[in-house]
Design an enzyme around this catalytic site. Structure first.
Site, PDB file in Angstrom:
ATOM      1  CD  GLU A  14     -10.567 -53.095 -19.279  1.00  0.00           C
ATOM      2  OE1 GLU A  14     -11.310 -53.645 -20.058  1.00  0.00           O
ATOM      3  OE2 GLU A  14     -11.078 -52.690 -18.460  1.00  0.00           O
ATOM      4  N   GLY A  30     -13.933 -50.100 -13.814  1.00  0.00           N
ATOM      5  CA  GLY A  30     -14.160 -51.118 -13.035  1.00  0.00           C
ATOM      6  C   GLY A  30     -13.819 -50.904 -11.459  1.00  0.00           C
ATOM      7  CB  SER A  67     -17.924 -47.225 -11.919  1.00  0.00           C
ATOM      8  OG  SER A  67     -16.556 -47.921 -11.799  1.00  0.00           O
ATOM      9  CG  ASN A 108     -16.427 -53.118 -23.196  1.00  0.00           C
ATOM     10  OD1 ASN A 108     -16.237 -54.177 -23.796  1.00  0.00           O
ATOM     11  ND2 ASN A 108     -15.184 -52.364 -22.824  1.00  0.00           N
ATOM     12  CG  HIS A 146     -11.585 -50.158 -23.339  1.00  0.00           C
ATOM     13  ND1 HIS A 146     -10.827 -50.845 -22.294  1.00  0.00           N
ATOM     14  CD2 HIS A 146     -12.683 -49.965 -23.167  1.00  0.00           C
ATOM     15  CE1 HIS A 146     -11.647 -50.692 -21.281  1.00  0.00           C
ATOM     16  NE2 HIS A 146     -12.862 -50.131 -21.761  1.00  0.00           N
ATOM     17  CE  LYS A 163     -14.539 -53.214 -19.432  1.00  0.00           C
ATOM     18  NZ  LYS A 163     -14.144 -52.531 -18.234  1.00  0.00           N
ATOM     19  CD  GLU A 211     -14.505 -46.399 -21.364  1.00  0.00           C
ATOM     20  OE1 GLU A 211     -15.837 -46.626 -21.187  1.00  0.00           O
ATOM     21  OE2 GLU A 211     -13.505 -47.129 -21.569  1.00  0.00           O
TER      22      GLU A 211
HETATM   23  P1  PGA Z   1     -16.863 -50.306 -15.941  1.00  0.00           P
HETATM   24  O1  PGA Z   1     -15.923 -50.288 -17.508  1.00  0.00           O
HETATM   25  O2  PGA Z   1     -18.063 -50.004 -16.199  1.00  0.00           O
HETATM   26  O3  PGA Z   1     -16.837 -51.883 -15.746  1.00  0.00           O
HETATM   27  O4  PGA Z   1     -16.082 -49.353 -15.113  1.00  0.00           O
HETATM   28  C1  PGA Z   1     -16.236 -49.313 -18.482  1.00  0.00           C
HETATM   29  C2  PGA Z   1     -15.214 -49.643 -19.710  1.00  0.00           C
HETATM   30  O5  PGA Z   1     -14.250 -50.169 -19.626  1.00  0.00           O
HETATM   31  O6  PGA Z   1     -15.757 -49.568 -20.729  1.00  0.00           O
END
Ligand code: PGA
Length: 250
Positions: free
Chosen positions: A97, A173, A213, A9, A95, A11, A167
């Protein structure tokens, strides 16, 4: 037997040129990866270019979001048909976010999910608790709410086409990964909700990805859990080499 799936992903990263370079670098690195399915989710602007660059390879392309209407007065949004037109065949929905930045609700996730399914997109639906929800013992209840409201009204054949990504928001992140055991516990919870709502066959076939992560250093431990069917990778999916290392977790 569930086929593992590793998805990147991106982003709000990568211009069209950067995205095309990435795919050109990635393709030879993963050409022999037949043990799993591979997906990248570029921003909308790079979707068509990435789909064209990936054509004929084992790399599939996903959007990061989708609107519930086929068309209409929705400034800034992108419909399922437009995504398919750009050459993508999957869409990430819900997601954290988007839930956070755009106040997306479970009900909106449900509308998006139905529209994606009706159009023929394969949805990757994200669920997961915040740090505060976990600390106060509400993680399982949050998953149950997101599952019940997000998947409300789906038929069994619809459900069989869905991929879920667990998640935990506190792991996205942050460099803090859920331990493989913690993730597996949540995955088992989600699978039991799937069994109750959509039957054993659907529950056994459901692919549940872990996200938060994920890195080349921790993917092997996560994938060793029978409950974990793959990963949704953010930061570590931005470089072809680290994404390929995750793909080659075995
Ligand atoms: P990350 O993000 O691997 O940077 O923690 C995962 C995601 O938000 O899908």
């Amino acid at each position: 037997m569930r086929r593992p799936l590793i998805a990147g992903n991106w982003k709000m990263y990568k211009t069209i040129g950067e995205a095309m370079d990435f795919v050109a670098r990635l393709k030879p690195l993963v050409a022999d990866a037949s043990h799993c399915e591979l997906v990248v989710a570029p921003p909308f602007t790079a979707l068509a270019a990435v789909a064209a660059t990936a054509r004929g390879s084992n790399v599939r392309v996903s959007a990061q979001d989708v609107h519930w209407d086929a068309e209409g007065a929705h400034t800034g949004d992108v419909s399922p048909r437009m995504i398919l037109d750009a050459g993508a065949t999957l869409a990430i929905i819900g997601h954290s976010e988007r839930r956070h930045d755009h106040n997306e609700t479970d009900e909106q996730v449900n509308r998006k999910l139905r529209a994606a399914l009706a159009a023929g997109l394969e949805p990757i639906v994200c669920v997961g608790e915040t740090f505060e929800e976990r600390e106060t013992g509400r993680a399982a209840a949050v998953l149950e709410r997101q599952f019940t409201n997000g998947f409300r009204g789906l038929t069994s054949p619809d459900f069989s086409r869905i991929i879920i990504a667990y998640e935990p928001v506190w792991a996205i992140g942050t460099g803090r990964t859920a331990t493989p055991e913690m993730a597996a516990e949540s995955h088992a919870k989600l699978r039991s909700l799937a069994r109750e709502g959509f039957g054993s066959e659907n529950a056994e076939g459901l692919r549940i990805l872990y996200g938060g992560s994920v890195k080349p250093e921790n993917i092997r431990g996560l994938m060793a859990q029978p409950e974990i069917d793959g990963a949704l990778v953010g930061g570590a999916s931005l470089m072809a080499e680290s994404f390929a290392a995750i793909v080659h977790y075995r």
